[in-house]
Motif scaffolding. Structure first.
Motif, PDB file in Angstrom:
ATOM      1  N   VAL A  58      -4.422 -13.124   3.341  1.00 34.89           N
ATOM      2  CA  VAL A  58      -4.543 -12.400   4.600  1.00 34.89           C
ATOM      3  C   VAL A  58      -3.194 -12.412   5.292  1.00 34.89           C
ATOM      4  O   VAL A  58      -2.598 -13.480   5.474  1.00 34.89           O
ATOM      5  CB  VAL A  58      -5.579 -13.054   5.539  1.00 34.89           C
ATOM      6  N   ARG A  68       4.671  -4.103  12.164  1.00 33.89           N
ATOM      7  CA  ARG A  68       4.663  -2.956  11.263  1.00 33.89           C
ATOM      8  C   ARG A  68       4.844  -3.359   9.804  1.00 33.89           C
ATOM      9  O   ARG A  68       4.902  -2.518   8.920  1.00 33.89           O
ATOM     10  CB  ARG A  68       5.734  -1.948  11.685  1.00 33.89           C
ATOM     11  N   ARG A 110       0.882  -1.161   0.000  1.00 39.65           N
ATOM     12  CA  ARG A 110       0.000   0.000   0.000  1.00 39.65           C
ATOM     13  C   ARG A 110       0.923   1.214   0.000  1.00 39.65           C
ATOM     14  O   ARG A 110       1.291   1.723   1.077  1.00 39.65           O
ATOM     15  CB  ARG A 110      -0.877   0.016   1.249  1.00 39.65           C
ATOM     16  N   CYS A 159      -2.945  -6.344   0.835  1.00 42.90           N
ATOM     17  CA  CYS A 159      -3.820  -7.519   0.811  1.00 42.90           C
ATOM     18  C   CYS A 159      -4.695  -7.330   2.041  1.00 42.90           C
ATOM     19  O   CYS A 159      -4.700  -6.242   2.606  1.00 42.90           O
ATOM     20  CB  CYS A 159      -3.018  -8.829   0.856  1.00 42.90           C
ATOM     21  N   ASN A 160      -5.458  -8.307   2.455  1.00 39.59           N
ATOM     22  CA  ASN A 160      -6.165  -8.146   3.715  1.00 39.59           C
ATOM     23  C   ASN A 160      -5.154  -8.233   4.837  1.00 39.59           C
ATOM     24  O   ASN A 160      -4.323  -9.155   4.867  1.00 39.59           O
ATOM     25  CB  ASN A 160      -7.223  -9.232   3.878  1.00 39.59           C
ATOM     26  N   THR A 161      -5.222  -7.280   5.760  1.00 33.06           N
ATOM     27  CA  THR A 161      -4.200  -7.218   6.797  1.00 33.06           C
ATOM     28  C   THR A 161      -4.873  -7.057   8.154  1.00 33.06           C
ATOM     29  O   THR A 161      -5.724  -6.190   8.331  1.00 33.06           O
ATOM     30  CB  THR A 161      -3.244  -6.047   6.536  1.00 33.06           C
ATOM     31  N   ILE A 162      -4.468  -7.898   9.063  1.00 28.92           N
ATOM     32  CA  ILE A 162      -5.093  -7.877  10.378  1.00 28.92           C
ATOM     33  C   ILE A 162      -4.013  -7.869  11.442  1.00 28.92           C
ATOM     34  O   ILE A 162      -3.201  -8.787  11.521  1.00 28.92           O
ATOM     35  CB  ILE A 162      -6.009  -9.095  10.556  1.00 28.92           C
ATOM     36  N   GLN A 163      -4.002  -6.824  12.214  1.00 23.96           N
ATOM     37  CA  GLN A 163      -3.036  -6.711  13.309  1.00 23.96           C
ATOM     38  C   GLN A 163      -3.794  -7.000  14.595  1.00 23.96           C
ATOM     39  O   GLN A 163      -4.812  -6.393  14.874  1.00 23.96           O
ATOM     40  CB  GLN A 163      -2.398  -5.318  13.291  1.00 23.96           C
ATOM     41  N   THR A 164      -3.306  -7.975  15.357  1.00 21.07           N
ATOM     42  CA  THR A 164      -4.062  -8.498  16.500  1.00 21.07           C
ATOM     43  C   THR A 164      -3.363  -8.185  17.820  1.00 21.07           C
ATOM     44  O   THR A 164      -2.452  -7.377  17.860  1.00 21.07           O
ATOM     45  CB  THR A 164      -4.231 -10.031  16.355  1.00 21.07           C
ATOM     46  N   THR A 165      -3.768  -8.878  18.865  1.00 21.63           N
ATOM     47  CA  THR A 165      -3.179  -8.666  20.195  1.00 21.63           C
ATOM     48  C   THR A 165      -1.833  -9.383  20.304  1.00 21.63           C
ATOM     49  O   THR A 165      -1.551 -10.326  19.564  1.00 21.63           O
ATOM     50  CB  THR A 165      -4.134  -9.162  21.289  1.00 21.63           C
ATOM     51  N   HIS A 166      -1.041  -8.948  21.279  1.00 27.81           N
ATOM     52  CA  HIS A 166       0.343  -9.390  21.407  1.00 27.81           C
ATOM     53  C   HIS A 166       0.442 -10.913  21.576  1.00 27.81           C
ATOM     54  O   HIS A 166      -0.111 -11.472  22.524  1.00 27.81           O
ATOM     55  CB  HIS A 166       0.961  -8.688  22.616  1.00 27.81           C
ATOM     56  N   ASN A 215       2.512  -4.864   8.500  1.00 33.13           N
ATOM     57  CA  ASN A 215       1.147  -5.201   8.176  1.00 33.13           C
ATOM     58  C   ASN A 215       0.368  -4.160   7.382  1.00 33.13           C
ATOM     59  O   ASN A 215      -0.089  -4.437   6.265  1.00 33.13           O
ATOM     60  CB  ASN A 215       0.439  -5.509   9.497  1.00 33.13           C
ATOM     61  N   ALA A 216       0.243  -2.960   7.963  1.00 28.34           N
ATOM     62  CA  ALA A 216      -0.628  -1.958   7.345  1.00 28.34           C
ATOM     63  C   ALA A 216      -0.115  -1.531   5.972  1.00 28.34           C
ATOM     64  O   ALA A 216      -0.878  -1.039   5.140  1.00 28.34           O
ATOM     65  CB  ALA A 216      -0.757  -0.741   8.259  1.00 28.34           C
ATOM     66  N   LYS A 272       0.590   4.181   2.148  1.00 26.33           N
ATOM     67  CA  LYS A 272       0.836   4.060   3.598  1.00 26.33           C
ATOM     68  C   LYS A 272       2.324   4.134   3.925  1.00 26.33           C
ATOM     69  O   LYS A 272       2.728   3.985   5.063  1.00 26.33           O
ATOM     70  CB  LYS A 272       0.243   2.752   4.115  1.00 26.33           C
ATOM     71  N   ILE A 282       1.859  -7.583  17.739  1.00 24.55           N
ATOM     72  CA  ILE A 282       2.351  -6.336  18.339  1.00 24.55           C
ATOM     73  C   ILE A 282       3.875  -6.332  18.248  1.00 24.55           C
ATOM     74  O   ILE A 282       4.513  -7.370  18.390  1.00 24.55           O
ATOM     75  CB  ILE A 282       1.935  -6.248  19.821  1.00 24.55           C
TER      76      ILE A 282
END
Lengths: 381, 182, 275
Positions: free
Chosen positions: C47, C57, C11, C64-71, C59-60, C14, C52
Motif C-alpha cells: 500500500v 502525485r 500504472r 499497487c494499492n494507493t491511497i491519497q489522504t488528507t493534508h 500515488n495514482a 495513468k 496532499i
C-alpha cells in the motif's frame, strides 16, 4: 461487565463500547476527552483480548485517520470523542464520507463553544454532526436516550455504516454517557450484524465506485484480490481523480446523497410515545427525551393529552414521520439542550400544518428536567 | 418511606470512595432487589481531596429522572461537601453527617443523623479506607432504602477480590451503629 | 534484474505524470520503484499512502494499492492500515510542508511508536502545488512567495527530528544520486520498524526561479556539491557539518516494533484466557 449475560448496572459509555464490540468493531483509535473517555478505557481493556486493536493516538485527528485506514484494511473501526475533539475530526470525517469508508464516531456531547462547559451536558453539536465538515454531503446520526440504547444504537451505527459505506455518528450526551442504570443486554445470537458488501467481479473489471444498481458500490479490502486507488479529490468510478469533469463531479455528489435518501425506510427511526391522541407533542431526543417521557406521564395524570415524538435517528431528519405524527396535534414543543438547533427542521417538516411550534431550549450545562417540560406543557393548555 | 422515587446524594472528600458507594447502592437496589436505580456523579476538574458527590435515584418503577432535583437523603462526610451540596435538599430530607468532619451543620428543621463513620472505620475496622462502606451501612439502616442483604451482595460483587471480608465488616458496622442510634 | 523491470509498479495508463519539467519527484519515485522491484514486493500486499501536494502525485500512477489522504495525515491512515493488517507493506510519500509542517506531529509520534512503515519525505524546500510558499524545510533567508524578503525562520533538520522522535532507521538521499537513494529506500522497507528517508528533490518552477537557480540541474548540482556521505557508525546528528548535507544511512537501531508488541500482547491475553 460483558454482553450477552444477565442483568447489569452499566454506564452509558460502557454500554456503547460493549455494543461496538458485539457489532464486530475490532479497531478503536482513541484520544482522552471527558465525558467520552470511558469508551476508550473499555476498548483498551477488551479489544486486545479479542485480537482487536486499541491505540491511543497523538491527537483526535490521528485517531480518526487511523480508524479510516483500519476500515479500508477491512476492519470495523470506531472512535469516540466530545465537542472539542469532534471539531478536530471534521476534516477526516469529510474524507470518509467522500470516499465512502464505513466507520463510527461517537460524540458524547458537552457544552460548547470551544472547551465550553467541561464537562456538563449539552445537545449543541446536533448541527455540527450534520454540517460540521465542509462541502455537500449526507450523514447519519443516531441519538441514544438510555444506557440500553447506547448499546443498541452503537450496534445499529456499525451496521448502517457498513451497509451504506458512510460514517455514522452516535450523538450521545454527558448525561446518557455517564448515567448508570440496569440493563439486560441482548445475547450475541440475538443481534443482526451487517458486513460490507464485497466485489465479486474479476479483479481486472473492478471499478471501486461503480454503481451496481443498488447505489452502494461493493468495497474491496486492502490486501485481498483487488487493487484500487482512493483519492480525496472528486473521483470517477475507478476511483481516480476527476476534477475537470463537471458531469462526473455532479453525479458523484448526487450519488452520495441518493444512497441515503433511497434507503430512508431502513435509516429513519423514531419512537412514538402516547402521540396517537395527543394534542401537544414534545419533540426531543437523547437525555432530554427521558425528561420528556416523564413529563408526558405527569401531564397525562392531569388529563393533559401530551405525547412524545422521539428522534432515534436525527440525521437524516425524519420529516415525513414528524409530519404524520403532528398532523392531528395542536402544538409541538421542541425541547433541546441547545439554542434551538432543530427548529428549522421541525418547521420545514410541519410547514403546511396548522400545528403551532414552541420551543423549550436551555444551554447552561443543565439537563432540562421533567418539571420544566411539564410546566411548558401546562402553559400550552 | 413510601412508593415514590427517592433522590439520594452522597458527598465527601474526593478519594473517600463516594462514587463507588453510589454505584454499589445503585447495584444493590437494581440487581439484588430487582427494583430500579439510576446513578450519576459529578465530573469536575476537582483534584483528589476536593468535594465529590454521587447521586442515586431509587424507585420501584422505571426511572426517567436523570438529574437530582431535590435530595430526599443527603449524606456528607466532609464540611466542604456539606456546604457545597446541601443547597437543594428539601426541608424534610434525611441528613446523615460524620460529626467528626461536619462540625457546622445549620439544619434547624431537618432531621440530622450524626454517624461517626470515620471513627467507626478507624476503630472497629482499623482502616479508614472503608469509610464509604460504613456510610453505606449506616444509610441503609437509617433510610431503609435498601436492604442489608442486597447491600452485602452488591459490596461482595464490586470490591476488589480479597477485600470482601473487610468491606462487609465495615458495612455491617455502619449498619449496626446507625440502628442503635434509632 | 532486467532494466526497466520496475515499470510493472507503474500504472502506465495513468501516465504522463503532472510534475513540472525538471522536478525531482519523478526521480525519487523511480528510486522507490526500483527498491520495490528488487524486493519483488507483491502489489496486492503493498500500500502506498500519500496526502496532499506534489509529493502526493506519486500515488495514482503507482501500480499497487494507493491511497491519497488528507493534508499531513497520511501517517495516521497508514498507521491504521498497518495496525489492522501487519502483513501488508506500507510505504508513504510525504512532502516537506505535508510531512514536517501540518503533519509534523504525526511524524513525531509514528516514529516514537516505531510502527513498521517506510516514510519517504520528498523535500523540495517549498509548497509547490499552491505556488511556492515557504515550508519548514525552506532554508534560512531563501525566498518564497510568502517570504518575499527572505525566510526569517530556521529550517528543520527533519532527519534529526525523526531520529530524536524514535525512528529506528533514518537516511537521506538526493535526486542527483538515485541509485544510492534506491538502496536507502530498500533498506528502509527491509527494516522492521519506522523507517524515515529524506529524499532531496528540486523544484525549479518555484524554489529555483525565486532563488536564482538557472536550471533544475543547477539546483541538483548545488545539492550534490554540498552533500557528504556519512555512515551511521560515525555520524551523529549534533555534529557541525559546516553547511554540508550529510547523506546516507544516518542511524539504524533495533527497537521493539509496535505491531509485533501488540501481537505479543494479544497472544499473552488470549493464552491467559485459555489457561
Amino acid at each position: 461487565m460483558n454482553s450477552g449475560c444477565n442483568m447489569q448496572f452499566l454506564q452509558g459509555n460502557e454500554a456503547c463500547a460493549l455494543g461496538a464490540i458485539e457489532a464486530g468493531v475490532r479497531f478503536f483509535g482513541g484520544y482522552p476527552i471527558t465525558p467520552a473517555t470511558e469508551i476508550a478505557e473499555v476498548m483498551a481493556r477488551e479489544l486486545p483480548k479479542l485480537g482487536g486493536v486499541f491505540v491511543q493516538f497523538e491527537d483526535e485527528i490521528a485517531s480518526i485517520g487511523a480508524v479510516i485506514g483500519a476500515s479500508v484494511a477491512g476492519t470495523k473501526a470506531m472512535t469516540a470523542t466530545s465537542g472539542p475533539g469532534f471539531s478536530l475530526k471534521q476534516e477526516n470525517l469529510g474524507y470518509a464520507i467522500h470516499v465512502q469508508i464505513p466507520c463510527v464516531v461517537v460524540n458524547v456531547m458537552r457544552g460548547g463553544p470551544s472547551t465550553g462547559l467541561p464537562t456538563l451536558p449539552s445537545q449543541s453539536d446536533v448541527m455540527q454532526a450534520r454540517w460540521g465538515t465542509h462541502g455537500d454531503h449526507p450523514i447519519i446520526a443516531l441519538a441514544p436516550y438510555s444506557v440500553r440504547e447506547c448499546f443498541d444504537l452503537t450496534v445499529r451505527a456499525v451496521n448502517l455504516s457498513e451497509r451504506f459505506r458512510i460514517p455514522v455518528i452516535v450523538l450521545s450526551d454527558a448525561i446518557i454517557g455517564h448515567v448508570r442504570e440496569k440493563v439486560v443486554l441482548p445475547k450475541r445470537e440475538e443481534l443482526t450484524l451487517v458486513e460490507r458488501k464485497k466485489p465479486t467481479v474479476d479483479p481486472e473489471d473492478y471499478k471501486p465506485f461503480e454503481d451496481d444498481g443498488t447505489g452502494i458500490p461493493p468495497m474491496a479490502n486492502l490486501g485481498e484480490d483487488y487493487l484500487f486507488h482512493i483519492t480525496s479529490n472528486n473521483y470517477d468510478d475507478e476511483g481516480f481523480p476527476a476534477t475537470n469533469d463537471h458531469d462526473i463531479a455532479g453525479r458523484r455528489i448526487k450519488s452520495l446523497y441518493n444512497k441515503i435518501e433511497r434507503y430512508r425506510d431502513e435509516i429513519d427511526d423514531v419512537d412514538l410515545f402516547m402521540v396517537e391522541d395527543a394534542e401537544i407533542i414534545i419533540v426531543a431526543y437523547g437525555s432530554t427525551a427521558r425528561s420528556a417521557r416523564r413529563a408526558v406521564m405527569m401531564a397525562r395524570e392531569e388529563g393533559i393529552k401530551a405525547g412524545l415524538f422521539r428522534l432515534k435517528t436525527i440525521w437524516p431528519f425524519p420529516y415525513d414521520h414528524l409530519k404524520a405524527a403532528a398532523e392531528s396535534a395542536n402544538h409541538l414543543l421542541l425541547a433541546e439542550m441547545n439554542m434551538s438547533q432543530l427548529d428549522s427542521e421541525v418547521r420545514s417538516a410541519t410547514h403546511d400544518l396548522e400545528t403551532k411550534l414552541h420551543g423549550l431550549h436551555q444551554s447552561n450545562g443543565m439537563l432540562i428536567t421533567p418539571y420544566q417540560i411539564y410546566d411548558s406543557l401546562k402553559g400550552l393548555v | 418511606m413510601n412508593n415514590k422515587e427517592y433522590q439520594v446524594r452522597l458527598s465527601g472528600f474526593g478519594g473517600q470512595g463516594i462514587i463507588l458507594a453510589g454505584i454499589i447502592l445503585g447495584e444493590a437496589v437494581s440487581l439484588y432487589e430487582n427494583r430500579f436505580a439510576v446513578q450519576f456523579q459529578s465530573y469536575g476538574p476537582e483534584a483528589r481531596g476536593g468535594a465529590s458527590r454521587a447521586e442515586v435515584v431509587i424507585s420501584d418503577e422505571e426511572i426517567d429522572l436523570l438529574e437530582l432535583i431535590e435530595p430526599d437523603v443527603f449524606l456528607a462526610l466532609s464540611q466542604q461537601a456539606f456546604d457545597k451540596y446541601i443547597g437543594d435538599a428539601h426541608e424534610k430530607a434525611l441528613v446523615i453527617v460524620d460529626p467528626d468532619y461536619v462540625t457546622n451543620a445549620p439544619l434547624s428543621s431537618r432531621k440530622v443523623f450524626a454517624v461517626p463513620v470515620s471513627r467507626i472505620a478507624r476503630e472497629q475496622i482499623g482502616k479508614t479506607i472503608v469509610i464509604n462502606m460504613v456510610a453505606l451501612g449506616a444509610l441503609a439502616a437509617i433510610t431503609g432504602l435498601v436492604g442489608i442483604d442486597a447491600l452485602k451482595k452488591a459490596v461482595s460483587a464490586r470490591v476488589p477480590p480479597g477485600t470482601e471480608k473487610i468491606n462487609l465488616k465495615a458495612v455491617l458496622a455502619g449498619y449496626e451503629s446507625a440502628r442503635e442510634m434509632n | 534484474m532486467k532494466r526497466n523491470s520496475y515499470k510493472k509498479y507503474l500504472r502506465t495508463h495513468k501516465l504522463p505524470h503532472i510534475w513540472c519539467p525538471g522536478c525531482g519527484h519523478g526521480i525519487i519515485l523511480g528510486a522507490a520503484l526500483r527498491a520495490m522491484d528488487e524486493l519483488e514486493l507483491d502489489p496486492y500486499k503493498t500500500v502506498a499512502v500519500t496526502a496532499i501536494g506534489c509529493s502526493a502525485r506519486t500515488n495514482a500512477i503507482m501500480n499497487c494499492n494507493t491511497i491519497q489522504t488528507t493534508h499531513g495525515r497520511s501517517l495516521t491512515f497508514a498507521s491504521g492500515i498497518k495496525m489492522a493488517r501487519p502483513d501488508l507493506t506500507v510505504l508513504l510519500f510525504v512532502g516537506d510542508g505535508d510531512g514536517a509542517a501540518i503533519g509534523g506531529n504525526h511524524l513525531i509520534h509514528a516514529a516514537r511508536r516505531n510502527v513498521d512503515l517506510t516514510t519517504i519525505l520528498l523535500n523540495n524546500s517549498i509548497y509547490g502545488m499552491t505556488g511556492g510558499q515557504y515550508s519548514p524545510l525552506t532554508p534560512y533567508q531563501k525566498t518564497a512567495s510568502t517570504s518575499p524578503y527572505g525566510n526569517l525562520e530556521q529550517d528543520f533538520d527533519v532527519c534529526k527530528l525523526a531520529d530524536a522522535a524514535g525512528a529506528s532507521y533514518v537516511a537521506r538521499g538526493i535526486a542527483h544520486d538515485p541509485r544510492h537513494l534506491s538502496r536507502l529506500i530498500r533498506g528502509g522497507i527491509e527494516h522492521k520498524g519506522f523507517s524515515f528517508i529524506e529524499g532531496i528533490s528540486q523544484c525549479p518552477t518555484y524554489y529555483g526561479r525565486r532563488n536564482k537557480f538557472s536550471s533544475p540541474l543547477e539546483i541538483m548540482r548545488w545539492v550534490k556539491e554540498r552533500s557528504v556521505r556519512v555512515k551511521p557508525e560515525t555520524y551523529n546528528f549534533s555534529q557541525d557539518m559546516d553547511g554540508a548535507i550529510p547523506v546516507g544511512l544516518l542511524s539504524h537501531r533495533n527497537l521493539p516494533e509496535f505491531t509485533d508488541e501488540y501481537r505479543k500482547l494479544v497472544e499473552q491475553l488470549q493464552k491467559g484466557d485459555n489457561a
